[in-house]
Design an enzyme around this catalytic site. Structure first.
Site, PDB file in Angstrom:
ATOM      1  N   LYS A 184       0.677  -1.300   0.227  1.00 57.94           N
ATOM      2  CA  LYS A 184       0.094   0.056   0.229  1.00 57.94           C
ATOM      3  C   LYS A 184       1.086   1.352  -0.017  1.00 57.94           C
ATOM      4  O   LYS A 184       1.812   1.869   1.161  1.00 57.94           O
ATOM      5  CB  LYS A 184      -0.772   0.059   1.413  1.00 57.94           C
ATOM      6  CG  LYS A 184      -1.782  -1.210   2.062  1.00 57.94           C
ATOM      7  CD  LYS A 184      -0.871  -1.722   2.770  1.00 57.94           C
ATOM      8  CE  LYS A 184      -1.522  -3.260   3.294  1.00 57.94           C
ATOM      9  NZ  LYS A 184      -2.326  -3.555   1.818  1.00 57.94           N
ATOM     10  N   ASP A 204       3.611  13.051  -8.498  1.00 56.42           N
ATOM     11  CA  ASP A 204       4.060  13.812  -9.275  1.00 56.42           C
ATOM     12  C   ASP A 204       6.057  13.755  -9.028  1.00 56.42           C
ATOM     13  O   ASP A 204       6.462  14.050  -8.473  1.00 56.42           O
ATOM     14  CB  ASP A 204       4.238  15.786  -8.414  1.00 56.42           C
ATOM     15  CG  ASP A 204       3.141  16.149  -8.654  1.00 56.42           C
ATOM     16  OD1 ASP A 204       2.235  15.284  -9.366  1.00 56.42           O
ATOM     17  OD2 ASP A 204       2.594  17.276  -8.305  1.00 56.42           O
ATOM     18  N   LYS A 249       2.063  -2.359  11.387  1.00 57.69           N
ATOM     19  CA  LYS A 249       2.462  -3.219  10.810  1.00 57.69           C
ATOM     20  C   LYS A 249       3.988  -2.258  10.688  1.00 57.69           C
ATOM     21  O   LYS A 249       5.105  -1.560   9.745  1.00 57.69           O
ATOM     22  CB  LYS A 249       2.564  -3.347   9.088  1.00 57.69           C
ATOM     23  CG  LYS A 249       1.566  -4.692   9.023  1.00 57.69           C
ATOM     24  CD  LYS A 249       1.014  -4.166   8.079  1.00 57.69           C
ATOM     25  CE  LYS A 249       0.154  -4.952   7.922  1.00 57.69           C
ATOM     26  NZ  LYS A 249      -1.043  -6.026   8.441  1.00 57.69           N
TER      27      LYS A 249
HETATM   28  C1  NAG Z   1      -2.868  -9.743   7.527  1.00 57.91           C
HETATM   29  O1  NAG Z   1      -3.952 -10.855   7.862  1.00 57.91           O
HETATM   30  C2  NAG Z   1      -4.414 -10.334   7.866  1.00 57.91           C
HETATM   31  C3  NAG Z   1      -5.241 -11.976   9.312  1.00 57.91           C
HETATM   32  O2  NAG Z   1      -5.436 -13.213   8.613  1.00 57.91           O
HETATM   33  C4  NAG Z   1      -5.481 -10.818   6.380  1.00 57.91           C
HETATM   34  O3  NAG Z   1      -6.897 -10.567   7.285  1.00 57.91           O
HETATM   35  C5  NAG Z   1      -5.010  -9.621   6.132  1.00 57.91           C
HETATM   36  O4  NAG Z   1      -5.518  -9.331   5.178  1.00 57.91           O
HETATM   37  C6  NAG Z   1      -3.353  -9.430   5.933  1.00 57.91           C
HETATM   38  N1  NAG Z   1      -3.114  -8.289   5.027  1.00 57.91           N
HETATM   39  C7  NAG Z   1      -3.090  -7.144   5.421  1.00 57.91           C
HETATM   40  C8  NAG Z   1      -3.814  -6.313   5.003  1.00 57.91           C
HETATM   41  O5  NAG Z   1      -2.633  -6.648   6.198  1.00 57.91           O
END
Ligand code: NAG
Ligand code: NAG
Ligand code: NAG
Ligand code: NAG
Ligand code: NAG
Length: 492
Positions: free
Chosen positions: A202, A207, A417
Site C-alpha cells: 500500500k 508527482d 505494521k
Molecule cells: C494480514 O493478515 C490478516 C489475517 O490473516 C488478513 O486479514 C489481512 O488481509 C492480512 N493483510 C493485510 C491487509 O494486512
C-alpha cells in the site's frame, strides 16, 4: 573456546569489535590481525587489478544506476523533505495520552491536493465506498470523498495509475470501474500466478515527489474503523523516485501475460539500500533512509529484501525492539504442506539472549486471528526472567466495538505494521509471517537518524511514542501462559 571461534567465523561483523578489545589486552593477537589484514588487502588489490585488466566493462551496475539517478536529480539529494507520521484511529478509541498524529485521511487528501502531474497507487484491493458491506455506515464518507477526488484528477490533467492485485470474481470492482471511467489507468497484477502471493503493498507516489506508505488499504474502513499507521513524505523527489521504481515493477507485471524477469533491467535497480542508504534531510534533520521490498523475485539489483531489512534492524538494536504488527507467526501461514519459518523469531530470541535487548510485541487479536499464533506468542513471552536478564513481553491489542460497529465485516482491528528500536523506525505493509516475505509483495520505509544531533523530535522518537501510548493503553492485555484468548479476542 572453539564455539567462540566458530561464532566469529560465522559472524564476520563481530570481528572489528573483537580486535578493539584484544588491542588492549592481547598484543600477539593484535599483530596476527594486522598480518591477516595486510594479507587480505594484498589479495583484494590483486583481485581488483585482474578485474580491471580483464573486465573493464563489468563495472558494478550499482554505480551506473547511481549515476543515472543522481543525473536525474541534478546530482543532489538536498530536497527539503518533510515527514509526517499519520494514523487512523478507529471511531470510539480514546487514549489517555498526548500522543496523536494527523490522520491518514488528511494525508491522502493533502496528496491529492498537491498532485499536478501524476498519482501512482499500489494497492491490494479497493472498497472505498460503503457498497460492499451494505451497512450504510456514516463513517464511510472519508473513503468516499478520497475516491471522488481521485476520480476527478485525470480530468484535470493528472495521470492516475493504479496497480491492484487481480480481484477475484467475488470482490467488488465498482471503485476500479469508477477510476477507469474517470480516465485512470488500472493494471491488475496477477501476483497469485506470478509469485504465489498477492500484491499486498500500500503506497502512493505523487508527482514523483511526495509519498505515502503504510498499513492502510484502499478501503473506507482503513480510515475510520481499522487502526492503521503510515508515513507521508512531502517534497522528497529522491525518495519518491526510488519508491517509483518499486511501482514500475508492479506496473510492468500488470501487463497481460507478463512474467517475472529472471534479471530486472537496470532501470529498476537502486543504489539505495541498507548498506548504502539515501542521505537526506527529513524536517531538516540529516537522515539515512531506504525502502525495502518483497518478495525477493521483485527485488532488482541493489534493493534490500524486506526480510533482510527487518533482520538487520533487529540485529542493529542495542536497547530495545518494539514491534506492532497485526499477525506474527513463525510459519508459512498459507503454505501447504505446513512449513515452520523461524527467521524473524530466531533473530528476536537472539537479540534478547545475546545482547539483552528488551523485546516487546504488540499483536492484534480479533475473532479472525489465526489460532496457532497464540502458542507461538506464548513461547516468546515465556522468555522473561529477571535473574537471567531476559526480557521478551507480548501484549494483545483489541479494538472494542459497539453492537453497530461489530456489524461491519473485517473492521475493528489493529492493522499496524511497524517496528521501532533504540536506533531506527521501520514502517511496513506486511503481516509478519513467512509468506509475506517470500511470496507476497510488500514494502517498507526505514528511517535512521542516529547520526543527527538536532533538537527536533526524530521519527524514531515519534514512533516510539505511538508504541508506548498503545502499549500502556486499556486496549492492550499482557499475554501470559494462562491468558484466556477466547475471552480477550472475542473469539466465538
Ligand atoms: C494480514 O493478515 C490478516 C489475517 O490473516 C488478513 O486479514 C489481512 O488481509 C492480512 N493483510 C493485510 C491487509 O494486512
Ligand atoms: C491518564 O494518565 C495519567 C498520567 O499518566 C494518570 O495520572 C491518569 O490516572 C490516567 N487517567 C485515566 C483515566 O486512566
Ligand atoms: C513543498 O515545498 C514548496 C517550496 O518550498 C512549498 O511551497 C510546499 O508547500 C511544499 N509542499 C508540501 C506538501 O509540503
Ligand atoms: C543507522 O546508521 C548508523 C550510522 O549513522 C549505522 O551505524 C547503523 O548501522 C544504522 N542502522 C540501521 C539499522 O540501518
Ligand atoms: C515534520 O514537520 C511536520 C510539520 O511540518 C510535523 O507535522 C512532523 O511531526 C515533523 N516530523 C518530525 C519527525 O519531526
Amino acid at each position: 573456546m572453539k564455539p567462540h571461534l566458530l561464532y566469529q567465523q560465522l559472524k564476520p561483523s563481530a570481528v572489528p569489535d573483537e580486535m578493539v578489545i584484544h588491542h588492549n589486552t592481547q598484543a600477539p593477537k593484535y599483530y596476527r590481525c594486522i598480518l591477516l589484514t595486510a594479507g587480505l588487502v594484498t589479495l583484494l588489490l590483486a583481485v581488483m587489478f585482474v578485474q580491471l585488466l580483464l573486465f573493464p566493462l563489468l563495472l558494478p551496475p550499482l554505480n551506473r544506476a547511481e549515476d543515472t539517478l543522481l543525473r536525474q536529480e541534478g546530482g543532489s539529494c538536498s530536497d527539503p523533505c518533510r515527514i509526517v507520521l499519520v494514523e487512523s484511529i478507529p471511531e470510539g478509541l480514546v487514549f489517555n495520552s498526548s500522543t496523536s498524529n494527523p490522520s491518514i485521511y488528511q494525508a491522502w487528501m493533502n496528496l491529492i491536493g498537491e498532485a499536478q502531474s501524476s498519482v501512482d497507487i499500489a494497492s491490494f484491493y479497493w472498497t472505498m465506498t460503503n457498497e460492499d458491506t451494505k451497512t450504510e455506515e456514516q463513517t464511510a464518507w472519508q473513503g468516499e470523498s478520497v475516491l471522488k477526488e481521485l476520480v476527478k484528477l485525470p480530468g484535470n490533467g493528472v495521470s492516475v495509475r493504479v496497480a491492484v492485485n487481480t480481484p477475484q470474481a467475488s470482490q467488488p470492482q465498482s471503485d476500479l470501474q469508477a477510476l477507469l471511467d474517470g480516465g485512470a489507468v488500472v493494471r491488475k497484477v496477477n501476483l497469485p500466478k506470478l509469485t504465489n502471493g498477492v500484491l499486498h503493498t500500500k503506497f502512493w507516489v505523487v508527482d514523483k515527489k511526495h509519498i505515502f506508505i503504510g498499513s492502510a488499504n484502499m478501503d473506507w474502513r482503513s480510515l475510520t474503523q481499522v487502526k492503521e499507521l503510515g508515513a507521508a513524505v512531502y517534497n522528497c523527489s529522491c525518495l519518491a523516485q526510488d519508491l517509483g521504481k518499486i511501482f514500475e515493477a508492479y506496473w510492468f507485471l500488470g501487463q497481460p501475460d507478463a512474467t517475472v524477469p529472471s534479471h530486472w533491467p537496470s532501470d529498476y535497480s537502486t543504489p539505495f539500500n541498507k548498506d548504502t542508504p539515501l542521505e537526506l534531510p527529513l524536517n531538516g534533520t540529516l537522515s539515512r533512509v531506504y525502502l525495502s521490498s518483497a518478495p525477493p523475485a521483485l527485488c532488482p539489483e541493489g534493493r534490500t529484501q524486506d526480510l533482510q531489512s527487518i533482520l538487520s534492524v533487529i540485529e542493529d538494536a542495542r536497547d530495545f525492539v518494539d514491534i506492532a504488527v497485526m499477525n506474527y507467526l513463525p510459519t508459512m501461514e498459507y503454505s501447504h504442506p505446513k512449513r515452520y519459518w523461524s527467521a524473524i523469531d530466531s533473530e528476536l530470541r537472539r537479540a534478547a539472549y545475546e545482547r539483552r535487548v528488551r523485546v516487546r510485541l504488540l499483536i492484534s487479536c480479533w475473532p479472525h486471528s489465526e489460532p496457532t499464533m497464540f502458542p507461538f506468542l506464548r513461547s516468546l513471552a515465556a522468555i522473561n526472567d529477571r535473574k537471567s536478564r531476559l526480557d521478551i513481553q507480548v501484549k494483545l491489542f483489541v479494538v472494542p466495538s459497539t453492537q453497530a460497529q461489530a456489524q461491519i465485516p473485517f473492521a475493528r482491528v489493529n492493522h499496524n505494521k511497524y517496528m521501532v528500536t533504540d536506533k531506527v523506525a521501520y514502517i511496513g505493509t506486511s503481516n509478519w509471517s513467512g509468506d509475506y516475505f517470500l511470496h507476497t509483495a510488500g514494502s517498507a520505509l526505514v528511517v535512521n537518524q542516529t547520526a543527527s544531533r538536532s533538537s527536533e523530535p526524530t521519527v524514531q522518537e515519534q514512533l516510539q511514542a505511538v508504541f508506548q501510548r498503545d502499549w500502556e493503553s486499556v486496549y492492550s492485555t499482557q499475554l501470559s501462559q494462562d491468558t484466556d484468548i477466547s475471552d480477550i479476542c472475542a473469539v466465538k
